[in-house]
Enzyme design. Structure first.
Site, PDB file in Angstrom:
ATOM      1  N   TYR A 112       0.852  -1.195   0.000  1.00 57.31           N
ATOM      2  CA  TYR A 112       0.000   0.000   0.000  1.00 57.31           C
ATOM      3  C   TYR A 112       0.885   1.240   0.000  1.00 57.31           C
ATOM      4  CZ  TYR A 112      -3.718   3.201   1.486  1.00 57.31           C
ATOM      5  OH  TYR A 112      -4.603   4.234   1.562  1.00 57.31           O
ATOM      6  N   TYR A 135      -2.823   5.451   8.860  1.00 55.53           N
ATOM      7  CA  TYR A 135      -2.360   4.082   8.591  1.00 55.53           C
ATOM      8  C   TYR A 135      -1.184   3.852   9.530  1.00 55.53           C
ATOM      9  CZ  TYR A 135      -1.555  -0.074   5.708  1.00 55.53           C
ATOM     10  OH  TYR A 135      -1.425  -1.365   5.253  1.00 55.53           O
TER      11      TYR A 135
END
Ligand SMILES: NC(=O)c1ccc[n+]([C@@H]2O[C@H](COP(=O)([O-])OP(=O)(O)OC[C@H]3O[C@@H](n4cnc5c(N)ncnc54)[C@H](O)[C@@H]3O)[C@@H](O)[C@H]2O)c1
Length: 370
Positions: A236, A246
Site C-alpha cells: 500500500y 495508517y
C-alpha cells in the site's frame, strides 16, 4: 491533530473483537458480498476516463492448467486474495488457500453453505473450486513458536499444523511442487495509533504479521516451488507517502515488504529461479472495510479514500478487485517471465500525483488539462 486517524484507523482496524487487528483487515463474518468499489461521489472531470470494469479476458491468452497456486490470506470473497484466486482459476490454475485460524470456521461454513457461490462464478460459467483450505497463522514459523495462550485459545481449539513450516510440509505432501504463492495478508494490532504513539510491541507485531510473514513464506515454500514460479504480495502506498491514520507501524511494515521484494527477488531468483513482485493496490471497498470507520453523518473511510482517488488520480475511474486480480494473473504468468523485484501500482495512477488537485487551496484555479 490526529482526528482523521481515528477514521482511517478504524478502517484498518476492522470489526475483529480480538487481540489482533488487521490493516485492511479481515471480516469476522462472511457471506455473499458486494466488493466492488462504489462510484465516486465527486463528479468525474471532463477528461475522466468513463470506462466500467475491465473487459479484459486475459485467461484466454494465459494458460495455467497444471499449475498450483497457494494464496495466503483468504477468508471471504471481499478481498484481494479472493480476486487473485479467481483470476488464476479462470486461467485453469489449481487453487489452494491459507486461512487465519480465528476466521477459518466461519469461512469453511460459508463455503459449505454456498455463501460465496455467486462470487465464485468463472468466465466459462463454472464455479471456482478451492481445492484445499489450510489453517495458517503467518506470525508463527514453526510449532516451537506457538505460545501456550494461543494453543489453548478457543479460536485455535482442535487445530494444529498452522505454522508456516507445517503448512509448507502439508502442501508438499499434498501437491509435491507448486508454482505460485500469493501473500495477501496484513495485521497491525495498533493500526489506529499514530506512529508517534505506537509501542515497540505493536510496531514489531505489525512487522511480523505483515512483512516478515512474506519472508518466512518464501523461505519455507521456495524449496517446493517449480523453477519459473512466482511469489507475489500486496502492499500500500503508505509505505512511501504519508497516509495519516495508517498507523501502528503498518506503513513501516509495507516499506519493509517492498524493500524485501527487491532483495528476495535477487536471492530467490538466483537460488530457485523464482520471481518476486508486489502490487501496490488502490483502496478497495471490501465488505470489511465498509463496515468500519463511519462516524455519524459521514461517509465511511473507504468511501473518502475512493472519492479522493477519483478526484485526484490520473484515471478518474473505479478500481475493482478484479483489476488487481488481472495484474496478479499477469505477474504470476509466463508473460511476466522477466519481471521481478517490482512494486507495481494498480491504483489508477494515484501514486504519481504530488498534489491533491481537489484541494481547497486551488479553488477557482483550473487544475485539469482541457
Ligand atoms: N483493501 C485495500 O484497500 C488495500 C489496499 C492496498 C493493499 N491492501 C493489502 O491487500 C492485502 C489483502 O487485504 P484485503 O484488504 O484484501 O483484506 P482481506 O481481509 O481480504 O485480507 C487480509 C487477510 O489477512 C488475514 N490475516 C490476518 N492476520 C493473519 C495472520 N497472522 N496469518 C494469516 N492470515 C492473517 C485475514 O484473515 C484476512 O483474510 C493486505 O496485505 C492489505 O494490506 C489492501
Amino acid at each position: 491533530m490526529f482526528r482523521f486517524s481515528s477514521i482511517i484507523g478504524a478502517f484498518a482496524a476492522m470489526a475483529l473483537a480480538t487481540s489482533s487487528v488487521s490493516a485492511f483487515a479481515p471480516a469476522m463474518d462472511v457471506g455473499r458480498t458486494t466488493f466492488r468499489a462504489s462510484r465516486a461521489v465527486a463528479a468525474p472531470s471532463k477528461s475522466a476516463v468513463r470506462s466500467n470494469k475491465t473487459e479484459l479476458n486475459m485467461a484466454a491468452t494465459i494458460d495455467l492448467k497444471g499449475k498450483v497456486a497457494f494464496i495466503a490470506g483468504v477468508a471471504d470473497s471481499t478481498g484481494y486474495g479472493w480476486a487473485i484466486a479467481k483470476a488464476l482459476a479462470n486461467a485453469g490454475c489449481t487453487i489452494i488457500v491459507g486461512t487465519w485460524p480465528p476466521v477459518l470456521k466461519i469461512f469453511e461454513r460459508g463455503l459449505t453453505k454456498g455463501n460465496f457461490d455467486e462470487d465464485s462464478i468463472l468466465e466459462d460459467g463454472s464455479k471456482m473450486k478451492i481445492e484445499k483450505v489450510y489453517p495458517l497463522d503467518a506470525v508463527f514459523d514453526s510449532p516451537e513458536d506457538v505460545p501456550e495462550e494461543i494453543k489453548t485459545n478457543k479460536r485455535y481449539a482442535g487445530l494444529d499444523g498452522y505454522t508456516i513450516e507445517e503448512v509448507a510440509k502439508a502442501i508438499e505432501a499434498d501437491y509435491g511442487k507448486i508454482d505460485i504463492v500469493v501473500h495477501s495478508l496484513a495485521n497491525g494490532p495498533e493500526v489506529t495509533k499514530p506512529l508517534l504513539e505506537t509501542t515497540r510491541k505493536g510496531y514489531l507485531a505489525a512487522s511480523s504479521a505483515s512483512a516478515y510473514s512474506a519472508v518466512s513464506l518464501l523461505q519455507k515454500l521456495g524449496p517446493i516451488m517449480n523453477e519459473g514460479g512466482s511469489f507475489l504480495s500486496l502492499t500500500y502506498i503508505a509505505s512511501e507517502k504519508v497516509i495519516p491514520g495508517y498507523g501502528g507501524g503498518m506503513s513501516s511494515a509495507k516499506a519493509q515488504l517492498e524493500s524485501d521484494t527487491r532483495t528476495l527477488a535477487f536471492e530467490a531468483g538466483r537460488k530457485y529461479g523464482l520471481r518476486v513482485n508486489t502490487i501496490s493496490a488502490g483502496p478497495l471497498k471490501s465488505r470489511a472495510a465498509s463496515a468500519i470507520g463511519k462516524e455519524p453523518g459521514q461517509k465511511t473511510f473507504i468511501e473518502y479514500a475512493i472519492d479522493y482517488s477519483n478526484a485526484n488520480a490520473p484515471l478518474a475511474q473505479d478500481l475493482y478487485s478484479e483489476d488487481v486480480g488481472n495484474t496478479a494473473l499477469f505477474l504470476n504468468s509466463p508473460l511476466a517471465r522477466t519481471v521481478t523485484g517490482v512494486t507495481m501500482y494498480v491504483d489508477n495512477g494515484l501514486h504519481a500525483m504530488g498534489m491533491a488537485i481537489d484541494s481547497k487551496s486551488f479553488e477557482g484555479r483550473p487544475m485539469v488539462p482541457e
